[in-house]
Design an enzyme around this catalytic site. Structure first.
Site, short mmCIF file in Angstrom:
data_model
loop_
_atom_site.label_atom_id
_atom_site.label_comp_id
_atom_site.label_asym_id
_atom_site.label_seq_id
_atom_site.Cartn_x
_atom_site.Cartn_y
_atom_site.Cartn_z
N SER A 137 41.60 27.88 40.51
CA SER A 137 42.32 28.97 39.91
C SER A 137 42.86 28.48 38.33
O SER A 137 43.64 27.86 38.01
CB SER A 137 43.06 29.76 40.91
OG SER A 137 44.25 30.58 40.31
N TYR A 150 50.98 26.78 46.09
CA TYR A 150 48.75 27.11 45.26
C TYR A 150 49.17 27.18 43.90
O TYR A 150 48.04 26.68 43.96
CB TYR A 150 49.24 29.48 45.72
CG TYR A 150 48.35 29.59 45.10
CD1 TYR A 150 46.75 29.96 45.98
CD2 TYR A 150 47.26 30.17 43.38
CE1 TYR A 150 45.60 29.88 45.44
CE2 TYR A 150 45.89 30.09 42.98
CZ TYR A 150 45.43 30.21 44.61
OH TYR A 150 44.43 31.41 43.90
#
Length: 255
Positions: A137, A150
């Site tokens: 990401s 995350y």
């Protein structure tokens, strides 16, 4: 018959990738923890002409995953694995995430990913071909204050993937790191705040498939966000802090 393994295939980017690769002549093996949603995606893939099977296995179980990958590859060699399964982590009220949530995020996003990828590396390197796509990401370069675990797991996947690519290149195995921006998915919907240049899962899947076909080291989109995030790595701390405060994200309460 190309054999494609996709984890986290029950919704979002994973489901869109399954649909993208679903065509006559392709064999899809789809993994996720929700068997109901996974079966629905598999049925759609079969309707498009692909051979599609589902495996609702928890990727944190290293021994079970290793045995599954070995048996799966022995039955039909895996040509492409897309390690997509992941969770947001963080805290729905914006508070500091708990230890349990942090370690669960680490176990799913990073350890679970490697539980799948590393047995595939062993098999692919032995026969001198194969491809591995790691779904990271842009949070790897622009960490989200409300989802530190995350962000950390996605950064680890970038470093691991780039190192693995260089190490495996002489063996004929290709490794690619995918760094999407904002994609309209159920998981992404847990984040509230400004989501610039957000795209649909199908648009994301098309860009990912194109980048993998071209064997790009980093498959990223949209490019403007990638370059801004990358520039942030070398920006002075006060500028990074100000930007994070201006564009702060919070997790929506889970339903």
């Amino acid at each position: 018959m190309p054999h494609i393994l996709i984890t986290g295939a029950s919704s979002g980017i994973g489901a869109a990738l399954a649909r993208r690769y679903a065509r006559p002549g392709n064999r899809l093996t789809l993994n996720a923890r929700d068997p109901g949603r996974l079966d629905a995606v598999a049925a759609e893939c079969r309707a498009r002409g692909a051979e599609s099977t589902t495996v609702p296995l928890d990727l944190r179980d290293r021994e079970a995953v290793r045995a599954w990958i070995r048996a799966l590859d022995a039955d039909c060699p895996i040509d492409l694995v897309i390690a997509n399964a992941g969770v947001n982590g963080g805290h729905p009220t914006g508070a500091v995430e708990s230890e349990d949530v942090a370690f669960e995020t680490l176990d799913i996003n990073l350890v679970g990913c490697l539980n799948v990828v590393l047995p595939c590396v062993t098999a692919m390197a032995a026969r001198g071909q194969g491809q591995i796509g790691l779904i990271s990401s842009l949070a790897a370069y622009a960490p989200l204050a409300d989802a530190p675990s995350y962000s950390g797991t996605k950064a680890a996947l970038v470093a691991h993937g780039q190192a693995l690519r260089a190490k495996l290149a002489p063996t004929g195995v290709r490794v690619n790191v995918v760094m999407p921006g904002y994609v309209k998915t159920p998981m992404g919907g847990q984040l509230k705040g400004w989501r610039p240049l957000e795209m649909s899962p199908d648009q994301a899947a098309e860009r990912i498939a194109r980048g993998l076909a071209r064997n790009q080291e980093i498959v990223t989109f949209p490019s403007v966000l990638f370059h801004l995030a990358r520039a942030g790595l070398v920006a002075p701390e006060f500028l990074r802090t100000a930007a994070m405060r201006a564009f702060r994200f919070q997790l929506r309460p889970r339903r």
